[in-house]
Design a protein around this motif. Structure first.
Motif, mmCIF file in Angstrom:
data_model
loop_
_atom_site.group_PDB
_atom_site.id
_atom_site.type_symbol
_atom_site.label_atom_id
_atom_site.label_comp_id
_atom_site.label_asym_id
_atom_site.label_seq_id
_atom_site.Cartn_x
_atom_site.Cartn_y
_atom_site.Cartn_z
ATOM 1 N N HIS A 12 -3.059 12.221 -0.830
ATOM 2 C CA HIS A 12 -2.913 11.051 -1.855
ATOM 3 C C HIS A 12 -3.829 10.191 -1.879
ATOM 4 C CE1 HIS A 12 -2.229 9.797 2.511
ATOM 5 N NE2 HIS A 12 -2.220 8.431 2.010
ATOM 6 N N ASP A 13 -4.813 10.134 -0.990
ATOM 7 C CA ASP A 13 -6.076 9.318 -1.130
ATOM 8 C C ASP A 13 -7.330 9.840 -1.864
ATOM 9 O OD1 ASP A 13 -4.921 7.573 0.719
ATOM 10 O OD2 ASP A 13 -5.922 8.528 2.300
ATOM 11 N N ASP A 50 0.814 -1.258 -0.035
ATOM 12 C CA ASP A 50 -0.201 -0.005 -0.072
ATOM 13 C C ASP A 50 0.968 1.333 -0.072
ATOM 14 O OD1 ASP A 50 -2.123 1.519 0.237
ATOM 15 O OD2 ASP A 50 -2.317 1.284 2.470
ATOM 16 N N PHE A 100 -13.097 13.623 7.067
ATOM 17 C CA PHE A 100 -13.675 13.298 5.636
ATOM 18 C C PHE A 100 -14.920 13.798 5.244
ATOM 19 C CE2 PHE A 100 -10.658 9.742 4.493
ATOM 20 C CZ PHE A 100 -9.658 10.116 5.620
ATOM 21 N N HIS A 119 -1.920 -0.746 11.902
ATOM 22 C CA HIS A 119 -1.373 -1.990 11.483
ATOM 23 C C HIS A 119 -0.138 -1.973 11.237
ATOM 24 C CE1 HIS A 119 -3.549 0.665 8.323
ATOM 25 N NE2 HIS A 119 -2.338 0.395 7.791
ATOM 26 N N LYS A 149 -18.005 4.550 -2.845
ATOM 27 C CA LYS A 149 -17.008 5.239 -3.047
ATOM 28 C C LYS A 149 -16.882 5.720 -4.404
ATOM 29 C CE LYS A 149 -13.761 3.691 -0.542
ATOM 30 N NZ LYS A 149 -12.729 3.099 0.206
ATOM 31 N N ALA A 209 -5.202 6.576 10.162
ATOM 32 C CA ALA A 209 -6.171 5.862 10.350
ATOM 33 C C ALA A 209 -6.615 5.672 11.842
ATOM 34 C CB ALA A 209 -6.347 4.423 9.863
ATOM 35 N N VAL A 258 2.089 5.069 10.914
ATOM 36 C CA VAL A 258 0.941 3.997 10.513
ATOM 37 C C VAL A 258 1.185 3.085 11.776
ATOM 38 C CG1 VAL A 258 0.064 2.602 8.804
ATOM 39 C CG2 VAL A 258 1.410 4.563 8.413
ATOM 40 N N PHE A 309 -7.491 -2.992 6.712
ATOM 41 C CA PHE A 309 -7.093 -2.290 5.298
ATOM 42 C C PHE A 309 -6.854 -3.855 4.154
ATOM 43 C CE2 PHE A 309 -7.150 1.147 7.933
ATOM 44 C CZ PHE A 309 -7.831 2.255 7.421
ATOM 45 N N TYR A 330 2.161 2.512 3.506
ATOM 46 C CA TYR A 330 1.324 2.298 4.490
ATOM 47 C C TYR A 330 1.365 0.582 5.268
ATOM 48 C CZ TYR A 330 -0.015 7.229 3.957
ATOM 49 O OH TYR A 330 0.176 8.627 3.879
ATOM 50 N N ARG A 388 1.649 12.743 11.633
ATOM 51 C CA ARG A 388 0.535 12.626 11.113
ATOM 52 C C ARG A 388 -0.255 11.269 11.434
ATOM 53 N NH1 ARG A 388 -1.754 8.897 7.279
ATOM 54 N NH2 ARG A 388 -3.629 10.074 6.141
ATOM 55 N N GLN A 418 -1.958 -5.781 5.544
ATOM 56 C CA GLN A 418 -1.924 -4.764 6.622
ATOM 57 C C GLN A 418 -2.670 -5.400 7.727
ATOM 58 O OE1 GLN A 418 -3.408 -2.004 3.872
ATOM 59 N NE2 GLN A 418 -1.784 -0.639 4.418
ATOM 60 N N ARG A 445 -7.572 6.534 -5.873
ATOM 61 C CA ARG A 445 -6.698 7.128 -5.255
ATOM 62 C C ARG A 445 -5.377 7.470 -6.209
ATOM 63 N NH1 ARG A 445 -5.881 4.405 0.387
ATOM 64 N NH2 ARG A 445 -4.900 2.627 -0.853
#
Ligand code: TEU
Ligand code: CA
Length: 575
Positions: A336-337, A61, A290, A104, A301, A208, A101, A171, A64, A205, A175, A417
């Motif tokens: 980036h998402d 990912d 979000f 996971h 989505k 999740a 991150v 995810f 991530y 940052r 992950q 994404r």
């Protein structure tokens, strides 16, 4: 004024290292590339650089999925280069924030390898392992311990035949979720965070973060709540979430005063956001929410609907009003998402420049810390995805696999994404100045016209406009400390707001549509409208982005009552 934390006056820029600047010709961005471009960021006026994950990772990912939290992936460079990057950024007066991150790890992380090795492993409990559902053939559909769906589609459980149990992954299957109930896991995470903070990193940052606490007993979920799947209510905002975050703060950030923290919380409402960012609760400085980027995704989505005029502004206003003076917003339109904001919310074909700068004005001057995603400052557009082979993102690739067709559905092409992950467009050369070889993902055709080289010397460019916005944030006190007040001008497409404090006042007027609209101030706001406003910044010719040294704008100025052209933006200061 009361002393306020430095980050309230800061502008953040997000770098997605894989797509920023390649220096060794392997088609992938690297740390040396970020170092090379730090001057560009300093020149732009950026204060904080958030770098998406650069840790050792099998890249299922794009980083991530971390296999070693204390090393840099060789794709990007090494620890020494990272230290050099931090040092150089500090010399230029910028801070470096890493992506953290910790919901996971990668399946290749030694913790998981050990955990998976046997049901008796000392680290078995570091992850979520559960037996198959009774009465089902282990590994067969329906035998998953719960009905939870992964964020990337499909079940959130993966069967491991060697131990006969499933592990949880909210995810990708690469992950696995860490078990935050286990205090050893939390200790290991905090140790690692302190290791980076001690090394000179300025903050995190936190990825999740609202899904780290799961409902005890892991019950089945009810109906899905698009764009989230089944089971969301069983792991989003779980019972121990805030206990964990306060513990994290106490054990890490509290020992590094001035460190910067932003959590990412896809489930947050303005009301619950305060639980994360009210300073008295000692969790995070601010939150990536979000609600505005999930607008129009009620059918899933990848089935976006057209937004009505005013929808975006209404959501943003609610966040401003609810967080008020207690919380603090992370202001953003892209990352980036997410698809590129001009492609998603603007009008790239008829009003590319106008809509890029109007959207910028709309979000950038609100109360909070503005985030810019690489390429947003030049008005980059989304990618060109026509066949399955054009995608790189694990989410889009598995979605196409499920469909079993080659032609890309419109909704996926628009929302993938990968739209936000195409290479940074530095110049008009074939690989956009990003690499000397083949980039890992295609450069969109729009790069020939939209690039840094074409804009950097042009006072009327999107890039110069962003620079002016950043300067405004640094120069005008009301933009940092002032209150936020939306002003109703009886047209849903017009977003008008006032930032106000003693001695400094700003009026922002933006037309978020392709139609001309006249502002109609209510009787109550007529007094505001008739204040002696002077134009400071705007995106039409009559209000060129350049101002003289005194901040004054030469030329003829539209008054606050002048109708706004399609996607027109104006910023006024109180004379
Ligand atoms: O994203 C978490 C998240 O909640 C979503 O943005 C998610 O990626 C989206 O719903 C899927 O369409 C973070 C990172 O920003 C993202 O890149 C990672 O893939 C994810 O966490 C897992 O680490
Ligand atoms: Ca490289």
């Amino acid at each position: 004024y009361a002393a306020q934390p430095w980050w309230k006056n800061a502008v953040l820029y997000q770098v997605y290292p894989r797509s920023f600047q390649d220096t060794n010709g392997d088609g992938l961005g690297d740390l040396a590339g970020i170092i090379r471009r730090l001057d560009y960021l300093a020149e732009l006026g950026v204060d904080i650089v958030w770098i998406s994950p650069i840790y050792r990772s099998p890249q299922a990912d794009n980083g991530y999925d971390i296999s070693d939290y204390r090393d840099v992936d060789p794709l990007f460079g090494d620890l020494e280069t990272f230290d050099a990057l931090v040092a150089r950024a500090h010399d230029l007066g910028m801070r470096i924030v890493m992506d953290l991150v910790v919901n996971h790890t990668s399946i290749e992380h030694p913790w998981f390898v050990e955990s998976a090795s046997s049901v008796d492993s000392e680290r078995r409990d570091w992850y979520y392992w559960r037996d198959p559902r009774p009465g089902f053939e282990p590994g067969a559909p329906g035998a998953e311990p719960t009905n939870w769906e992964s964020f990337f589609g499909g079940p959130a459980w993966e069967y491991d035949a060697s131990t006969g149990q499933y592990y949880l992954h909210l995810f990708a299957r690469e992950q696995p979720d860490l078990n935050w109930e286990n205090p050893q896991v939390r200790d290991a995470v905090y140790d690692m965070m302190n290791w980076w903070l001690d090394r000179g990193v300025d903050g995190f940052r936190v990825d999740a973060i609202d899904v780290i606490s799961k409902l005890p007993g892991l019950p089945d979920g009810g109906a899905p709540r698009p764009p989230f799947g089944v089971g969301h209510e069983c792991f989003a905002d779980g019972p121990r979430l805030h206990e964990f975050l306060q513990e994290m703060h106490e054990r890490t950030f509290a020992h590094h005063p001035g460190s910067f923290t932003v959590g990412e919380a896809s489930n947050a409402s303005p009301e619950t956001a305060l639980l994360f960012c009210d300073p008295e609760r000692r969790e995070f400085n601010m939150l990536i929410q979000f609600e505005h980027v999930n607008l129009g995704l009620e059918n899933g989505k990848f089935s976006p609907r057209q937004l009505a005029p005013g929808e975006l502004a209404d959501v943003l206003t609610r966040w401003q009003d609810t967080l008020g003076t207690r919380g603090w917003n992370a202001l953003y339109l892209e990352n980036h998402d997410q698809p590129r904001s001009v492609s998603r919310f603007g009008d790239p074909s008829l009003y590319w420049y106008e809509s890029a700068t109007a959207l910028a004005t709309a979000y950038f001057l609100q109360r909070g810390t503005p985030f810019i995603y690489q390429g947003q400052e030049i008005g980059m557009l989304g990618g060109d995805f026509t066949t399955a082979a054009d995608f790189r993102d694990v989410e889009s690739v598995s979605y196409m696999e499920c469909l079993g067709i080659d032609k890309v559905p419109e909704g996926l092409a628009a929302m993938s994404r990968d739209n936000g992950r195409t290479p940074m467009q530095w110049d008009s050369s074939p690989a956009a100045g990003f690499t000397s070889s083949e980039p890992w993902i295609d450069v969109p055709p729009s790069a020939a016209a939209i690039n840094v080289a074409a804009q950097i010397e042009d006072a009327g460019s999107v890039l110069s406009y962003y620079k002016a916005l950043i300067e405004a944030r640094h120069r005008v006190p009301a933009l940092t400390q002032g209150s936020f007040e939306r002003i109703d001008v009886s047209s849903p497409a017009l977003f008008v707001y006032r930032r106000q404090m003693a001695g400094s006042e700003v009026l922002v007027m933006v037309n978020l549509s392709g139609q001309r609209h006249a502002p109609l101030f209510s009787r109550q706001d007529e007094a505001v409208a008739s204040l002696p406003w002077r134009l400071y910044l705007g995106n039409t010719e009559a209000s060129q982005t350049t101002t003289d040294e005194t901040g004054n704008h030469p030329g003829s100025e539209p008054t606050v009552a002048t109708p706004l052209k399609p996607w027109e933006a104006r910023v006024y200061l109180l004379a």
